[in-house]
Design a protein around this motif. Structure first.
Motif, PDB file in Angstrom:
ATOM      1  N   GLU A 570      -2.916 -11.285   1.812  1.00 57.78           N
ATOM      2  CA  GLU A 570      -2.403 -11.175   3.173  1.00 57.78           C
ATOM      3  C   GLU A 570      -2.396 -12.534   3.848  1.00 57.78           C
ATOM      4  N   GLY A 588       1.674 -10.350   6.986  1.00 57.94           N
ATOM      5  CA  GLY A 588       2.432  -9.942   5.813  1.00 57.94           C
ATOM      6  C   GLY A 588       1.475  -9.753   4.652  1.00 57.94           C
ATOM      7  N   ARG A 625       4.371  -3.515  -0.312  1.00 60.78           N
ATOM      8  CA  ARG A 625       4.605  -4.757   0.422  1.00 60.78           C
ATOM      9  C   ARG A 625       4.845  -4.397   1.887  1.00 60.78           C
ATOM     10  N   ILE A 627       5.233  -5.913   6.289  1.00 59.27           N
ATOM     11  CA  ILE A 627       5.224  -6.879   7.388  1.00 59.27           C
ATOM     12  C   ILE A 627       4.870  -6.130   8.660  1.00 59.27           C
TER      13      ILE A 627
END
Length: 797
Positions: A570, A588, A625, A627
């Protein structure tokens, strides 16, 4: 079905209205900071004259400023909880914190599914299953999903720690942790009382009373009640409908502080939660257009022989929109969760800046489940004079004990936390699934079976299990301030887990299917934090976590499965700009979820009834994954606006289905993980008097989520959702010269009465294994709650 709202349209609407409040950073931090015994970096929290107020968190086992803590954390403070009318954790299911997903298990309010960053358990509603996100109250881990939806007491803040927390929080926090912090006794006389009424016969009441300190002892008493009638009515007279709840409870806390160096916090709480499930409704019939049997050939034997299905019973109403009354009346009584616990937290300063802490806790949960949510909208199909309407009954009892020792302090440039942890849990469950109704010969009418079938003494037990868990851990984390701008954190946790259990009855026949697991685990953490400029903090973090293995009691053989683990990378930025009028935080991450625990879930024929059969396997690696972005803007002292966004991408492996002959390979899905989720709010305060704090306050929040899967092994997406909540208050009306004040509010949840499917299954739309046509009926779904609204009065004294 409802109209789809695109995420772009929602984003534009949010920006056009200067958006929507801090689901992720809208703790009313002023209250949180004032209530906290702030240490270290957070010592000046709440003392700023202008700009955004500091937010205090305990993600590192010490109280720190959120902006200087190198971890992605979202916070709801007590004022934000009030503004959003959050009375229980299920109220967070609207998506107010985009990375946090809350849903019912099945349709039941009595057991919640809680997930973060795609780590969402499909079914942890069993004695030998574990959660992927740890839920904590005042530092104490809650071992079961049952009882999580009880009324919240006087909460100072709710912290949502995102990503693996294996080093400081331990097992079952691979997705993160939900940390609930209660308000401590103040030692000064005062308090608040709340009263309110609303639609659907709702009412609530709360009292929070601080008693004056005596002999170095401060005491605080909390009591709450929260009631709502059903939102879907039951045609059967004298029986409850669906989405009903009646919750009440109390908490007493005492703080003994005989000296500046020693504090003892003791508390006892008890909660009682009566509720009914959300209604499960058939949204279509025979969507794949299988042949329908003529009435003259309508027998159970002919269904598979002719590969055709019975017609829909004339008494059944299919609806693709949310209904307010069921078509079939069924017996339905409230499920009851009873939770209680004792906590003792001792803190002793052994040297300047070094504390020794002890957290001791004992908790129990007893859950009686009564779930008759489907009527004739779930299998079995209609057959003349056949029984139907599966009443899912369960008695679950759990007790747990935990002990944690910590040493927290600083020496020179190093801050440190080290400790030992012990956890012991015993849980057992007995379950039955009688049918409550019987059709007539034509499906135009029905009768209710004798209630003796579902009296506890007469249960035909589908399954009975017992499970025991024991865990030992040692952990440490050290932060070295290499310079004023650069900090290095390293830590790790060693855990030894033991779990065993037995499935001792299946389909009302004594059995002996034991399992036993042992596991040793080390979870490291490394973080580099850099402050290149004032109010700009950057970090990079590596961490791991894991979810313990177990066994599925819905399996006919109590099949065991191993632990799963997460490895996470991260990077993040925490910034405050324009004289602290703007706060922008970004994160992210990349996660590899190894040996992923996936559920294969079917209702399969078992004699005259349909049994819920579920097998869990470790199915390879899942890639996740994401954001996350959180923006808070305070252009004036009276106006605050925020927007939070989470994007999640995932790829799950395919795996062999253990329930079907030949174990065919099937694709798998992450549940309750929308690709895009967005939340925001606007808060405006208009002072009304220069000589007092009286003001008019407006709060509006809006929350959007994309479509998502709700079953591990079903390629079916739910609806997207767009929920708006609002509150208007006339605050702090003075009642006397000594600080007594009255606040009057009107509120609404789901203001525009939006309807969406949050749980959808097509398992009963196709023949089981392409052969057994007795499972064909149609897609069924659970809809969200309709609009609720009310008025409330709060007195501060």
């Amino acid at each position: 079905m409802k109209r789809t709202v695109s995420p772009l349209a929602v984003s534009l609407a949010a920006i056009a209205t200067f958006q929507l409040a801090p689901a992720a950073y809208a703790a009313d931090a002023a209250t949180a900071a004032e209530a906290a015994d702030v240490e270290g970096d957070a010592a000046d929290a709440g003392n700023n004259d202008t700009g955004l107020v500091d937010i205090v968190v305990t993600a590192t086992k010490r109280e720190t400023n959120l902006q200087e803590t190198p971890i992605a954390v979202s916070v709801l403070g007590d004022e934000e909880i009030k503004k959003r009318h959050v009375e229980s954790l299920l109220d967070l299911a609207d998506g107010g914190i985009p990375s946090l997903r809350v849903a019912t298990y099945e349709s039941r309010q009595s057991a919640l599914t809680i997930g973060i960053r795609g780590i969402v358990p499909g079914d942890a509603n069993q004695p030998a299953r574990e959660q992927g996100v740890g839920v904590y109250i005042d530092g104490v881990y809650l071992g079961r999903q049952h009882g999580l939806n009880a009324t919240l007491f006087d909460v100072e803040r709710i912290e949502v720690l995102k990503g693996p927390q294996g080093t400081l929080f331990g097992r079952n926090t691979e997705g993160g942790a939900l940390n609930i912090v209660s308000k401590a006794p103040s030692g000064e006389f005062g308090g608040r009382m709340n009263f309110g009424i609303g639609n659907y016969g709702s009412y609530l009441g709360a009292a929070h009373i601080d008693l004056p300190e005596f002999a170095n002892i401060s005491i605080k008493i909390d009591a709450m009640i929260d009631h709502q009638d059903e939102t879907v009515t039951n045609p059967l007279e004298g029986e409850l409908g669906w989405n009903f709840h009646h919750r009440y409870g109390g908490r007493i806390a005492a703080r003994w502080q005989p000296s500046d160096s020693f504090t003892a916090d003791l508390s006892f709480d008890i909660g009682h939660d009566e509720n009914t499930p959300f209604y499960s409704q058939l949204i279509n019939f025979n969507p794949n257009n299988y042949p329908i049997l003529p009435t003259a050939q309508l027998t159970a034997a002919n269904i598979n022989l002719l590969r055709a299905i019975p017609p829909l019973a004339p008494a059944v109403v299919v609806s693709a929109t949310r209904v307010s009354q069921a078509d079939i009346g069924v017996p339905q009584q409230a499920s009851v969760d009873k939770a209680k616990g004792f906590h003792a937290t001792l803190k002793y300063e052994i040297a300047d800046g070094i504390d020794v802490r002890s957290i001791t806790a004992w908790r129990t949960v007893d859950a009686e489940q009564w779930d008759n949510s489907g009527g004739a909208h779930r299998t079995p199909q209609f057959l003349p004079n056949a029984t139907f309407s599966r009443y899912s009954l369960s008695d679950l009892s759990q007790n747990q004990f935990s002990q944690e020792l910590q040493v927290v302090g600083s020496t020179g440039p190093v801050d440190f936390v080290a400790g030992l942890y012990y956890y012991n849990e015993n849980a057992g469950e007995v379950a039955a699934t009688p049918s409550t109704n019987t059709w007539n010969a034509t499906g135009t009418a029905y009768t209710v079976n004798s209630s003796t079938l579902w009296q506890r003494a007469n249960w035909s037990i589908a399954r009975a299990t017992q499970a025991n868990s024991e865990s030992y851990a040692a952990f440490g984390q050290f932060t070295w301030s290499m310079s004023d701008a650069l900090k290095l954190t390293a830590g790790g946790r060693y855990t030894h887990d033991k779990k065993d259990g037995v499935l001792y009855k299946v389909n009302n026949v004594a059995s002996n299917f034991p399992f036993a697991l042992k596991d040793n685990r080390f979870d490291p953490l490394v973080t580099i934090a850099w402050q290149p400029a004032d109010n700009v903090n950057l970090y990079a973090k590596y961490a791991t976590g894991y979810r313990a293995g177990g066994a599925s009691s819905r399996s006919l053989t109590f099949r065991a499965f191993g632990p799963e683990s997460v490895e996470s990378y991260e990077v993040g930025a925490k910034t405050e700009l324009f004289d602290r009028r703007v706060r922008l935080n970004l994160a992210g991450y990349i996660m590899e979820r190894k040996d992923t625990q996936f559920d294969f879930d079917f209702y399969v024929p078992s004699g005259a009834v349909f049994r819920h059969n579920l097998e869990t396997i470790n199915a390879g690696t899942t890639k996740i994954r994401g954001i996350e972005a959180d923006l808070t803007v305070q252009p004036t002292e009276n106006l605050s606006m925020s927007l939070s966004y989470a994007y999640t991408w995932w790829k799950a492996p395919a795996a062999p289905n253990p329930l079907l002959p030949g174990n065919p390979i099937q694709p798998l899905f992450l549940v309750y993980t929308p690709p895009h989720a967005l939340s925001g709010s606007v808060d405006y305060t208009q002072p009304l008097s220069g000589s007092s704090d009286m003001a008019l306050k407006l709060h509006i929040d809006a929350n959007y989520s994309d479509r998502q899967y709700s079953f591990d092994n079903e390629p079916v997406l739910t609806d997207d959702s767009f929920i708006v909540n609002a509150r208007l208050s006339l605050a702090d009306i003075p009642l006397s010269d000594n600080g007594q004040a009255l606040t009057l509010s009107v509120w609404a949840r789901n203001l525009f009465n939006e309807a969406h499917i949050y749980r959808l299954s097509n398992a009963n739309s196709t023949p089981l294994d392409g052969v057994d046509y007795r499972t064909v009926l149609g897609d069924y779904a659970n809809f969200n709650a309709p609009r609720t609204f009310g008025v409330e009065a709060a007195i501060k004294f």
